[in-house]
Design a protein around this motif. Structure first.
Motif, PDB file in Angstrom:
ATOM      1  N   VAL A 259      52.144  51.172   2.946  1.00 38.58           N
ATOM      2  CA  VAL A 259      50.965  51.337   3.801  1.00 38.58           C
ATOM      3  C   VAL A 259      49.694  51.026   3.020  1.00 38.58           C
ATOM      4  O   VAL A 259      48.848  50.231   3.462  1.00 38.58           O
ATOM      5  N   LEU A 260      49.530  51.649   1.841  1.00 36.37           N
ATOM      6  CA  LEU A 260      48.339  51.373   1.037  1.00 36.37           C
ATOM      7  C   LEU A 260      48.317  49.929   0.551  1.00 36.37           C
ATOM      8  O   LEU A 260      47.244  49.322   0.451  1.00 36.37           O
ATOM      9  N   TYR A 261      49.485  49.378   0.264  1.00 35.99           N
ATOM     10  CA  TYR A 261      49.541  47.979  -0.153  1.00 35.99           C
ATOM     11  C   TYR A 261      49.043  47.068   0.978  1.00 35.99           C
ATOM     12  O   TYR A 261      48.253  46.145   0.745  1.00 35.99           O
ATOM     13  N   GLY A 262      49.490  47.347   2.205  1.00 30.05           N
ATOM     14  CA  GLY A 262      49.029  46.568   3.344  1.00 30.05           C
ATOM     15  C   GLY A 262      47.537  46.716   3.578  1.00 30.05           C
ATOM     16  O   GLY A 262      46.835  45.744   3.877  1.00 30.05           O
ATOM     17  N   LEU A 263      47.018  47.945   3.425  1.00 28.72           N
ATOM     18  CA  LEU A 263      45.582  48.169   3.594  1.00 28.72           C
ATOM     19  C   LEU A 263      44.791  47.452   2.501  1.00 28.72           C
ATOM     20  O   LEU A 263      43.706  46.921   2.748  1.00 28.72           O
ATOM     21  N   ALA A 264      45.336  47.432   1.286  1.00 27.78           N
ATOM     22  CA  ALA A 264      44.663  46.732   0.188  1.00 27.78           C
ATOM     23  C   ALA A 264      44.567  45.243   0.482  1.00 27.78           C
ATOM     24  O   ALA A 264      43.517  44.615   0.262  1.00 27.78           O
ATOM     25  N   LEU A 265      45.638  44.651   0.987  1.00 30.37           N
ATOM     26  CA  LEU A 265      45.617  43.223   1.322  1.00 30.37           C
ATOM     27  C   LEU A 265      44.619  42.940   2.452  1.00 30.37           C
ATOM     28  O   LEU A 265      43.960  41.901   2.469  1.00 30.37           O
ATOM     29  N   ALA A 266      44.511  43.878   3.410  1.00 30.13           N
ATOM     30  CA  ALA A 266      43.588  43.687   4.530  1.00 30.13           C
ATOM     31  C   ALA A 266      42.137  43.776   4.092  1.00 30.13           C
ATOM     32  O   ALA A 266      41.276  43.039   4.589  1.00 30.13           O
ATOM     33  N   ILE A 267      41.863  44.663   3.141  1.00 23.83           N
ATOM     34  CA  ILE A 267      40.475  44.887   2.736  1.00 23.83           C
ATOM     35  C   ILE A 267      40.029  43.898   1.663  1.00 23.83           C
ATOM     36  O   ILE A 267      38.822  43.671   1.471  1.00 23.83           O
ATOM     37  N   LEU A 268      40.979  43.246   0.969  1.00 25.12           N
ATOM     38  CA  LEU A 268      40.637  42.356  -0.142  1.00 25.12           C
ATOM     39  C   LEU A 268      39.668  41.238   0.245  1.00 25.12           C
ATOM     40  O   LEU A 268      38.675  41.011  -0.465  1.00 25.12           O
ATOM     41  N   PRO A 269      39.897  40.494   1.343  1.00 28.95           N
ATOM     42  CA  PRO A 269      38.941  39.423   1.684  1.00 28.95           C
ATOM     43  C   PRO A 269      37.529  39.942   1.916  1.00 28.95           C
ATOM     44  O   PRO A 269      36.547  39.237   1.639  1.00 28.95           O
ATOM     45  N   VAL A 270      37.405  41.177   2.403  1.00 25.71           N
ATOM     46  CA  VAL A 270      36.086  41.743   2.661  1.00 25.71           C
ATOM     47  C   VAL A 270      35.426  42.161   1.351  1.00 25.71           C
ATOM     48  O   VAL A 270      34.207  42.065   1.199  1.00 25.71           O
ATOM     49  N   VAL A 271      36.216  42.653   0.391  1.00 27.63           N
ATOM     50  CA  VAL A 271      35.672  42.988  -0.924  1.00 27.63           C
ATOM     51  C   VAL A 271      35.079  41.737  -1.567  1.00 27.63           C
ATOM     52  O   VAL A 271      33.990  41.770  -2.148  1.00 27.63           O
ATOM     53  N   MET A 272      35.790  40.631  -1.441  1.00 29.41           N
ATOM     54  CA  MET A 272      35.336  39.393  -2.070  1.00 29.41           C
ATOM     55  C   MET A 272      34.180  38.744  -1.307  1.00 29.41           C
ATOM     56  O   MET A 272      33.371  38.032  -1.893  1.00 29.41           O
ATOM     57  N   ASP A 273      34.104  38.983  -0.005  1.00 29.38           N
ATOM     58  CA  ASP A 273      33.030  38.400   0.803  1.00 29.38           C
ATOM     59  C   ASP A 273      32.704  39.362   1.951  1.00 29.38           C
ATOM     60  O   ASP A 273      33.319  39.300   3.010  1.00 29.38           O
ATOM     61  N   PRO A 274      31.761  40.297   1.739  1.00 30.14           N
ATOM     62  CA  PRO A 274      31.455  41.311   2.754  1.00 30.14           C
ATOM     63  C   PRO A 274      31.018  40.737   4.100  1.00 30.14           C
ATOM     64  O   PRO A 274      31.084  41.439   5.114  1.00 30.14           O
ATOM     65  N   THR A 275      30.601  39.472   4.136  1.00 31.95           N
ATOM     66  CA  THR A 275      30.180  38.887   5.411  1.00 31.95           C
ATOM     67  C   THR A 275      31.367  38.590   6.328  1.00 31.95           C
ATOM     68  O   THR A 275      31.177  38.225   7.481  1.00 31.95           O
ATOM     69  N   ARG A 276      32.589  38.752   5.816  1.00 29.11           N
ATOM     70  CA  ARG A 276      33.762  38.430   6.614  1.00 29.11           C
ATOM     71  C   ARG A 276      34.140  39.534   7.594  1.00 29.11           C
ATOM     72  O   ARG A 276      35.051  39.360   8.402  1.00 29.11           O
ATOM     73  N   ALA A 277      33.468  40.671   7.546  1.00 24.24           N
ATOM     74  CA  ALA A 277      33.838  41.771   8.443  1.00 24.24           C
ATOM     75  C   ALA A 277      32.615  42.569   8.848  1.00 24.24           C
ATOM     76  O   ALA A 277      31.574  42.539   8.190  1.00 24.24           O
ATOM     77  N   THR A 278      32.748  43.286   9.940  1.00 25.98           N
ATOM     78  CA  THR A 278      31.674  44.137  10.428  1.00 25.98           C
ATOM     79  C   THR A 278      31.764  45.519   9.784  1.00 25.98           C
ATOM     80  O   THR A 278      32.772  45.882   9.171  1.00 25.98           O
TER      81      THR A 278
END
Length: 312
Positions: A153-172
Motif C-alpha cells: 500500500v505504501l509502495y503504491g502511494l509512493a509511486l503515485a506521489i513521486l511525479p508530484v514531488v518532482m513536479d508539483p504542477t502536475r497535481a492539485t
C-alpha cells in the motif's frame, strides 16, 4: 491571505525545513520535497530521497523530534551500517517494503549506499489528529514488525506521489491532500496498533453537497483544497474526503478535474478564446495540462473536439 493559501504557506515552510535537514544529514543536495497540511497540526512531507554516489562515513543524526520517517525504496540498496540508538546492523532495502524510523531515537546510516526512494516524514501530532478525527483512541506511536516490513500500500502511494514531488504542477492541492489522508489512514491501523474495523461512514448532507459543489465551481480557476471544502461544510478534512466519495462516487480531486473539463468544453464551444486562455481560466497549469486530462476524459484532443463541434 485566505485560509487555503495560509495552509499551503505553512506546508511550504515544512517542506523547506525537511529538505534542508535531509541535505545536511546525508551530504546530498536538498532533495525535492512537498508537504501537505490537512487540518490543525496534521501535516506530512514527501521527499525524493536519492543518492547515486557512494561516500565515506555515517549520516549526521537528525534533530530528535516526536515524528516518524518511512523510507520506501524504489530500487534495492545495501547499507553496511544502520545504527539505531547505537545498535548496529547491515540492511538491504528492497522495493515493496517500508522502513520505519522513530525520530526520537538516534538514527545513523552509512553513506556508502547508492539509493533511490520516497521518504515520508510524519509528526506524532499529525497521527494524533488523524485518529481523533476518525473517533479513534490516541495512537501512542508507530511500530513495525521488523526493519523492512512488506507494505504494497505504501509502495503504491509512493509511486503515485513521486511525479508530484518532482513536479508539483502536475497535481492539485486536493490530490496532494487526498494522498496525505490515505497515508494517515493506513499508518494508524497498520503501524499504530489499532484494530481495523469497518467504519460506517455516511455521505454528505444535501446542503453540504450543494455548498461543496458551488464552492468548487466558484474556484475552478484557482486550486480548491480539501481543507477549504471541509470548512465550507463544517466538518473535518478526513470526514469530508470520505463522505464526498460516498455521495458522489469519486474523490474531490477527480470531481474537480471533471468539472474543469466540463467548463473547458463550454468555453471551447461558446467562445473564441484560445486553448491556452481556456486552460488558465479552467484551472489547468497550461494547454498541455488541459490536453492530457481532456484526452483521458474524452478520448480525443481539445483541438479535435473543438473542430468537431464547429462542424456540427
Amino acid at each position: 491571505m485566505n485560509g487555503s493559501s495560509e495552509i499551503q504557506g505553512i506546508a511550504s515552510v515544512l517542506a523547506d525545513r525537511i529538505s534542508a535537514a535531509i541535505g545536511r544529514g546525508f551530504k546530498i543536495p536538498p532533495p525535492p520535497t512537498i508537504a501537505a497540511r490537512i487540518a490543525g497540526t496534521s501535516q506530512i512531507a514527501f521527499s525524493r530521497f536519492r543518492n547515486l554516489e557512494s561516500k565515506p562515513g555515517l549520516s549526521t543524526p537528525s534533530t530528535r523530534e516526536e515524528a516518524f520517517v518511512l523510507n520506501i525504496p524504489l530500487m534495492p540498496a545495501k547499507y553496511a551500517v544502520v545504527s539505531i540508538d547505537g545498535r548496529r546492523q547491515s540492511v538491504v532495502q528492497s522495493p515493496g517494503k517500508a522502513y520505519l524510523f522513530d525520530l526520537t531515537s538516534k538514527n545513523e546510516v552509512s553513506l556508502d549506499a547508492v539509493y533511490d526512494s520516497v521518504r515520508f516524514h510524519v509528526p506524532q501530532a499529525s497521527i494524533d489528529d488523524a485518529a481523533y478525527e476518525r473517533g479513534l483512541p490516541r495512537v501512542g506511536g508507530l511500530h513495525a514488525k521488523s526493519l523492512g516490513q512488506d507494505d504494497p500500500v505504501l509502495y503504491g502511494l509512493a509511486l503515485a506521489i513521486l511525479p508530484v514531488v518532482m513536479d508539483p504542477t502536475r497535481a492539485t492541492a486536493a490530490f496532494l491532500e487526498y494522498a496525505a489522508l490515505a497515508v494517515h489512514d493506513h499508518l494508524i491501523y497498520t503501524y499504530g496498533g489499532l484494530p481495523r474495523g469497518i467504519q460506517a461512514v455516511g455521505g454528505l448532507a444535501p446542503w453540504q453537497i450543494r455548498r461543496a459543489c458551488d464552492f468548487i465551481e466558484a474556484n475552478l480557476a484557482g486550486d480548491p483544497s480539501i481543507v477549504a471544502l471541509s470548512q465550507e461544510c463544517g466538518i473535518s478534512a478526513s470526514h469530508f474526503a470520505r463522505a464526498f466519495r460516498v455521495s458522489l462516487g469519486m474523490t474531490p480531486h477527480q470531481w474537480i478535474t471533471k468539472r474543469r473539463i466540463a467548463r473547458a468544453k463550454s468555453l471551447m464551444s461558446q467562445s473564441a478564446a484560445t486553448l491556452a486562455e481556456i486552460s488558465l481560466v479552467c484551472g489547468f497549469f497550461d494547454q498541455s495540462h488541459l490536453g492530457r486530462h481532456f484526452l483521458k476524459e474524452e478520448g480525443l484532443s481539445p483541438a479535435l473536439w473543438r473542430r468537431r463541434q464547429g462542424a456540427r
